[in-house]
Design a protein around this motif. Structure first.
Motif, PDB file in Angstrom:
ATOM      1  N   ALA A  30      -7.783   1.998  -1.009  1.00 17.60           N
ATOM      2  CA  ALA A  30      -6.978   1.317  -2.021  1.00 17.60           C
ATOM      3  C   ALA A  30      -5.509   1.455  -1.668  1.00 17.60           C
ATOM      4  CB  ALA A  30      -7.251   1.914  -3.404  1.00 17.60           C
ATOM      5  N   PHE A  31      -4.708   0.483  -2.119  1.00 16.18           N
ATOM      6  CA  PHE A  31      -3.262   0.560  -1.894  1.00 16.18           C
ATOM      7  C   PHE A  31      -2.521  -0.136  -3.020  1.00 16.18           C
ATOM      8  CE2 PHE A  31      -4.522  -3.374   0.226  1.00 16.18           C
ATOM      9  CZ  PHE A  31      -3.519  -4.272  -0.108  1.00 16.18           C
ATOM     10  N   ASP A  32      -1.226   0.171  -3.123  1.00 11.81           N
ATOM     11  CA  ASP A  32      -0.355  -0.369  -4.164  1.00 11.81           C
ATOM     12  C   ASP A  32       0.061  -1.796  -3.798  1.00 11.81           C
ATOM     13  OD1 ASP A  32       2.495  -0.866  -5.354  1.00 11.81           O
ATOM     14  OD2 ASP A  32       1.633   0.769  -6.552  1.00 11.81           O
ATOM     15  N   LEU A  33      -0.100  -2.717  -4.737  1.00 10.52           N
ATOM     16  CA  LEU A  33       0.201  -4.127  -4.470  1.00 10.52           C
ATOM     17  C   LEU A  33       1.697  -4.416  -4.408  1.00 10.52           C
ATOM     18  CD1 LEU A  33      -2.506  -5.982  -6.594  1.00 10.52           C
ATOM     19  CD2 LEU A  33      -2.117  -6.235  -4.142  1.00 10.52           C
ATOM     20  N   THR A  34       2.528  -3.503  -4.854  1.00  9.63           N
ATOM     21  CA  THR A  34       3.972  -3.719  -4.793  1.00  9.63           C
ATOM     22  C   THR A  34       4.568  -3.164  -3.514  1.00  9.63           C
ATOM     23  OG1 THR A  34       4.130  -3.617  -7.215  1.00  9.63           O
ATOM     24  CG2 THR A  34       6.175  -3.319  -5.952  1.00  9.63           C
ATOM     25  N   THR A  35       4.145  -1.965  -3.145  1.00  6.64           N
ATOM     26  CA  THR A  35       4.766  -1.298  -1.997  1.00  6.64           C
ATOM     27  C   THR A  35       3.887  -1.298  -0.748  1.00  6.64           C
ATOM     28  OG1 THR A  35       3.833   0.857  -2.591  1.00  6.64           O
ATOM     29  CG2 THR A  35       5.946   0.239  -3.604  1.00  6.64           C
ATOM     30  N   GLY A  36       2.595  -1.498  -0.915  1.00  7.97           N
ATOM     31  CA  GLY A  36       1.672  -1.396   0.215  1.00  7.97           C
ATOM     32  C   GLY A  36       1.256   0.026   0.523  1.00  7.97           C
ATOM     33  N   ALA A  37       1.719   0.992  -0.276  1.00 10.63           N
ATOM     34  CA  ALA A  37       1.402   2.401  -0.030  1.00 10.63           C
ATOM     35  C   ALA A  37      -0.092   2.645  -0.236  1.00 10.63           C
ATOM     36  CB  ALA A  37       2.212   3.291  -0.952  1.00 10.63           C
ATOM     37  N   ILE A  38      -0.715   3.301   0.725  1.00 10.08           N
ATOM     38  CA  ILE A  38      -2.137   3.607   0.660  1.00 10.08           C
ATOM     39  C   ILE A  38      -2.361   4.769  -0.301  1.00 10.08           C
ATOM     40  CG2 ILE A  38      -4.098   4.476   2.000  1.00 10.08           C
ATOM     41  CD1 ILE A  38      -2.869   2.970   4.414  1.00 10.08           C
ATOM     42  N   SER A  39      -3.366   4.623  -1.182  1.00  9.25           N
ATOM     43  CA  SER A  39      -3.663   5.671  -2.154  1.00  9.25           C
ATOM     44  C   SER A  39      -4.117   6.937  -1.434  1.00  9.25           C
ATOM     45  CB  SER A  39      -4.764   5.208  -3.109  1.00  9.25           C
ATOM     46  OG  SER A  39      -5.195   6.279  -3.931  1.00  9.25           O
ATOM     47  N   LYS A  40      -3.510   8.063  -1.843  1.00  6.12           N
ATOM     48  CA  LYS A  40      -3.885   9.349  -1.258  1.00  6.12           C
ATOM     49  C   LYS A  40      -4.996  10.030  -2.053  1.00  6.12           C
ATOM     50  CE  LYS A  40      -0.350   8.585   1.446  1.00  6.12           C
ATOM     51  NZ  LYS A  40       0.203   7.357   0.825  1.00  6.12           N
ATOM     52  N   THR A  41      -5.314   9.447  -3.229  1.00  3.49           N
ATOM     53  CA  THR A  41      -6.327  10.076  -4.086  1.00  3.49           C
ATOM     54  C   THR A  41      -7.646   9.317  -4.102  1.00  3.49           C
ATOM     55  OG1 THR A  41      -5.473   8.882  -6.015  1.00  3.49           O
ATOM     56  CG2 THR A  41      -4.562  11.078  -5.570  1.00  3.49           C
ATOM     57  N   PHE A  42      -7.614   8.031  -3.831  1.00  2.00           N
ATOM     58  CA  PHE A  42      -8.855   7.240  -3.829  1.00  2.00           C
ATOM     59  C   PHE A  42      -9.480   7.348  -2.435  1.00  2.00           C
ATOM     60  CE2 PHE A  42     -11.345   3.351  -3.266  1.00  2.00           C
ATOM     61  CZ  PHE A  42     -12.097   3.339  -4.432  1.00  2.00           C
ATOM     62  N   LYS A  43     -10.452   8.282  -2.296  1.00  2.78           N
ATOM     63  CA  LYS A  43     -11.052   8.541  -0.986  1.00  2.78           C
ATOM     64  C   LYS A  43     -12.559   8.745  -1.099  1.00  2.78           C
ATOM     65  CE  LYS A  43      -8.380  12.062  -0.168  1.00  2.78           C
ATOM     66  NZ  LYS A  43      -7.797  13.230   0.552  1.00  2.78           N
ATOM     67  N   PRO A  44     -13.259   7.785  -1.647  1.00  3.40           N
ATOM     68  CA  PRO A  44     -14.709   7.969  -1.733  1.00  3.40           C
ATOM     69  C   PRO A  44     -15.337   8.035  -0.342  1.00  3.40           C
ATOM     70  CG  PRO A  44     -14.133   5.713  -2.229  1.00  3.40           C
ATOM     71  CD  PRO A  44     -12.841   6.463  -2.136  1.00  3.40           C
ATOM     72  N   GLU A  45     -16.444   8.732  -0.242  1.00  2.00           N
ATOM     73  CA  GLU A  45     -17.134   8.884   1.042  1.00  2.00           C
ATOM     74  C   GLU A  45     -18.462   8.126   0.978  1.00  2.00           C
ATOM     75  OE1 GLU A  45     -17.532  13.010   1.897  1.00  2.00           O
ATOM     76  OE2 GLU A  45     -15.370  13.375   1.976  1.00  2.00           O
ATOM     77  N   LEU A  46     -18.592   7.118   1.816  1.00  2.00           N
ATOM     78  CA  LEU A  46     -19.804   6.323   1.884  1.00  2.00           C
ATOM     79  C   LEU A  46     -20.376   6.422   3.294  1.00  2.00           C
ATOM     80  CD1 LEU A  46     -17.456   4.534   0.181  1.00  2.00           C
ATOM     81  CD2 LEU A  46     -19.488   3.188  -0.347  1.00  2.00           C
TER      82      LEU A  46
END
Length: 819
Positions: free
Chosen positions: A88-104
């Motif tokens: 996941a990432f922020d739609l304004t800055t493009g910063a990748i989420s550091k907390t959304f890290k599901p493992e599949l």
């Protein structure tokens, strides 16, 4: 699922099975409408996906969720992050989420959301170390939503998800969900995962090997219908090959009567299903379909392999056909997304508007490299053309309020480095250019008719062999009748045949020869005297004998299947003539022979294999100077309200407008055909004209678009209607004014015998909703016009005379209203 589709309500009561209906308001299950085409310059701030493919995109609030086969992502020119199939990432800055890290442990094929939770479908078996085969609901932190317990209990993958009417629709390659039997399609409660017993229509059978599955689904914005495509041949026990529609507005889903047989035909055998994507437009009016499958004959074979098509959803019953078809010439369209303003497509194609050649540039081909925007009205490419490195394709495109997101498998798009993910903003884009219909009252213009200063004495004979009289397109005589009353110039024993318009003519055929010459033939059955023609000509006259030839019969398509000799005055001029070998089947050609008359020209046809045929004969006197029309450098105009015309005003011009071949006016410019077989446009102000610009026909020779024979044209709803001299048909082809491009395929809007006598048209326009046409005799007529989705047509029985004042000189090379 391609964008947020929030539920209007969520059922909170857990049930063993679920029946739905009035408890839920329908959710919007289509892409967001946009009133402009997006910018062709992708944004610079989007994250990089460093490997694999991007298969799925969805937004929740200001966060974009991305699914696919990747394992590593990166902020531009910054740190990389391991992300297994989902990030996941922020739609304004493009910063990748550091907390959304599901493992599949397997790839993500599809994403959907109810505005709070993220629904994930794919090939995985576990999520965050917990068994969650093929289907899971996650919260914003990447944790499993424990209350959602749906899972695939028999099957290999979930391919698509869609939320509508308070249900999560699940499509893929499976036969069981939650321990119950479901084949290819199911629906569950998005809160609990409880199976909906009202959706139980099995998709079974194999279009072409593999396993039965539903590959893509989409739901109309009112939640009333679901369209499904994939590898199947029956739905609920009824024949539906690769594509079906379900009614889902009542408590139990039912199979719609809407059906098509167009996907029964096979494309390449290596594809289990050749439909790659579908998308319903924001109004729920139609669905766009993208396919693979290799060329397989294109328009000539009536296949839909490697195409994009539009299908109307408001119709019922079997036998449905697409409103339009755009052929890619042998390459795949993987993704389609409809915003109202455009049908965006992505794949690994190189062209569109290429219906005649596979893996080569054919007549009419328009270059588009692996990403394009098509006009929803006619399927023609718009001017938008950012291009991308093809790879295998674009696998997902979604529209948002801010622009268009693209997920693929390569690093370059729009000429920039954007690995596997790109965003084209609406900012910097513009609406597609359209043409408004002319209104009345207005100023009605006519171009000079190219009237001859006298009869051309060099043309001694013209015969339309086996056909009717045809009007001349030069200063020579008309082509004489050999059908209604047999020509006096041939012997007895031969017979005639007629055909549809010839598909093409080669460069040997003069531009003033009507193509209709090749719509009839005189042939000589075996037995009796050989077919012979005789034309009296004064002894010693130097002549050119022109023979118009083709092989049109479906009975002799192969080389060697029709062979004959031709003699002129006893000398063999064509030995073992085989049209199929010389120019191909269904191609018109001409062979010319210079002789000196001995008092009579005798043309004899001798059998070899099958029956000799002749389409037309023309004899030219080379001892006299031909008469051709002189330049006519003027335009005329007069006020016109639909019934009364003002005084004709003739204005001089530096342009010889008698060379025009039909014209229409749009957006401050005049568009016109020319006697050189090309189309052009110029800006126009009253009677002054700007610089001439070519309107590219992209290799459409007169064989495919006989511009030199055009006698009138007008533009309506992305379709260019036109008439041809001596041809009793109203034709049309697509025309895209946004990109100034011409459609490759010829269609017929009105056929012979309708009473409109299109063969005598000398000027044609549409204004105020009515058709106006001038005749060769100088009269002006009008008829009602029925706009149509596929094409318009004249109102039967509505033709009436408007004006026969000879001072108006209505017969023209082009007629249009300028508002």
């Amino acid at each position: 699922m391609r964008l947020p589709r929030p539920l209007a309500a969520v059922l909170t009561t857990a049930l063993v099975t679920l029946t739905w209906g009035a408890l839920f308001a329908p959710a919007h299950a289509v892409n967001i409408a946009q009133d402009s085409v997006v910018s062709a310059n992708p944004a610079d701030w989007t994250p990089w996906v460093n490997n694999g493919r991007v298969y799925a995109l969805v937004t929740i609030g200001n966060t974009m969720y991305v699914g696919g086969t990747f394992t590593q992502v990166q902020e531009p020119n910054a740190s990389t992050y391991p992300r297994q199939y989902l990030f996941a990432f922020d739609l304004t800055t493009g910063a990748i989420s550091k907390t959304f890290k599901p493992e599949l442990d397997g790839e993500v094929n599809t994403l959907a959301t109810d505005g709070t939770n993220l629904f994930v479908g794919g090939t995985f078996s576990t999520v965050n170390g917990n068994p969650r085969p093929r289907l899971v609901a996650l919260n914003a932190s990447g944790g499993i939503v424990s209350g959602f317990t749906a899972s695939i209990t028999s099957g290999s993958e979930v391919d698509d998800l869609d939320l509508a009417d308070g249900l999560l629709f699940v499509a893929g390659a499976f036969t069981g969900i939650n321990g119950s039997s479901r084949s290819g399609l199911a629906a569950v409660d998005p809160s609990t995962g409880t199976l909906a017993n009202g959706v139980n229509i099995p998709f079974t059978g194999l279009h072409n090997n593999g396993v039965s599955h539903v590959a893509k689904i989409d739901v109309t914005p009112d939640g009333s219908a679901l369209v499904a495509v994939g590898n199947f041949t029956t739905v609920g026990g009824s024949a539906r090959e690769q594509m079906a529609m379900l009614n889902i507005s009542n408590q139990t889903a039912t199979l719609s009567s809407w059906a098509t047989s167009r996907f029964v035909m096979q494309c390449s055998p290596k594809f289990d299903t050749y439909i790659r994507d579908i998308d319903i437009d924001p109004t729920g009016t139609y669905v766009a379909v993208g396919t693979t499958g290799a060329f397989n004959g294109g328009v000539g074979a009536n296949t839909l392999c490697d195409t994009v098509t539009r299908w109307e959803l408001g119709r019922t019953g079997s036998g449905q056909n697409p409103t339009w078809v755009d052929y890619a010439g042998g390459d795949t369209t993987w993704s389609v997304t409809v915003t109202g303003e455009a049908v965006y497509t992505g794949g690994h194609y190189r062209w569109y508007n290429n219906p005649y050649r596979g893996d080569h540039v054919g007549p009419g081909t328009i270059k588009r490299r692996a990403i394009a925007a098509l006009d929803p009205i006619n399927g023609m490419p718009l001017a938008w053309n950012p291009g991308r490195s093809p790879g295998e394709g674009v696998f997902i495109m979604i529209s948002t309020p801010d622009g268009l997101w693209v997920g693929d498998d390569t690093n370059s798009i729009g000429g920039e480095f954007h690995p596997r993910l790109a965003f084209f903003p609406l900012a910097g884009g513009a609406p597609a250019v359209t043409a408004s219909e002319a209104t009345l009252p207005g100023e009605l213009y006519t171009l000079p008719s190219g009237a001859c200063p006298g009869a051309d004495p060099s043309i001694l004979y013209r015969v339309d062999a086996g056909g009717p009289a045809l009007p001349s397109d030069d200063c020579g005589p008309d082509w004489s009748d050999d059908a209604g009353s047999s020509s006096p110039y041939h012997n007895t024993g031969s017979t005639t045949a007629t055909y549809n318009p010839v598909s093409s003519v080669d460069s040997t055929v003069p531009s003033t020869t009507p193509a209709a010459v090749f719509s009839s033939e005189r042939f000589d059955p075996s037995g009796g005297a050989e077919m012979q023609w005789g034309f009296p000509v004064a002894q010693g006259t130097h002549l050119q004998v022109r023979l118009y030839l083709s092989d049109r019969c479906f009975c002799t398509t192969a080389v060697g299947s029709r062979v004959f000799d031709v003699q002129i005055d006893g000398s063999t001029v064509l030995d073992n003539w085989d049209a199929n070998a010389a120019v191909g089947h269904n191609v018109g050609t001409m062979r010319a022979f210079d002789i000196t008359s001995d008092g009579s020209v005798t043309v004899t046809f001798l059998h070899q294999v099958q029956n000799p045929t002749i389409d037309g004969i023309e004899i030219i006197n080379k001892d006299v100077t031909p008469i051709v029309p002189g330049p006519q450098q003027w335009v005329a105009h007069r006020s016109f309200d639909g019934s009364t015309a003002g005084a004709r005003v003739q204005q001089n011009s530096s342009i010889d407008w008698s060379r025009a071949r039909g014209a229409f006016y749009a957006n401050g410019s005049i568009y016109y055909g020319w006697d050189d077989g090309k189309m052009y446009r110029r800006t126009m102000k009253t009677t002054s004209f700007g610089t001439q610009h070519v309107v590219s026909t992209n290799g459409l020779s007169p064989s495919y678009f006989p511009i030199p024979s055009v006698t009138g044209m007008f533009l309506e709803d992305g379709r260019l209607y036109y008439t041809l001299k001596g041809d009793d048909r109203l034709y049309y082809r697509y025309f895209e004014i946004d990109s100034n491009t011409v459609g490759a395929v010829t269609f017929v809007a009105d056929g012979p015998g309708s009473g409109f006598n299109w063969a005598t048209v000398r000027g044609l326009t549409l204004a105020g909703g009515d058709l106006y046409l001038a005749r060769a005799d100088g009269t002006l007529w009008t008829a009602g016009w029925n706009p149509g989705l596929e094409h318009g047509s004249p109102v039967s029985g509505s033709l009436s005379l408007v004006d026969n004042d000879p001072s108006q000189m209505w017969a023209s090379r082009g007629m249009f209203v300028r508002n």
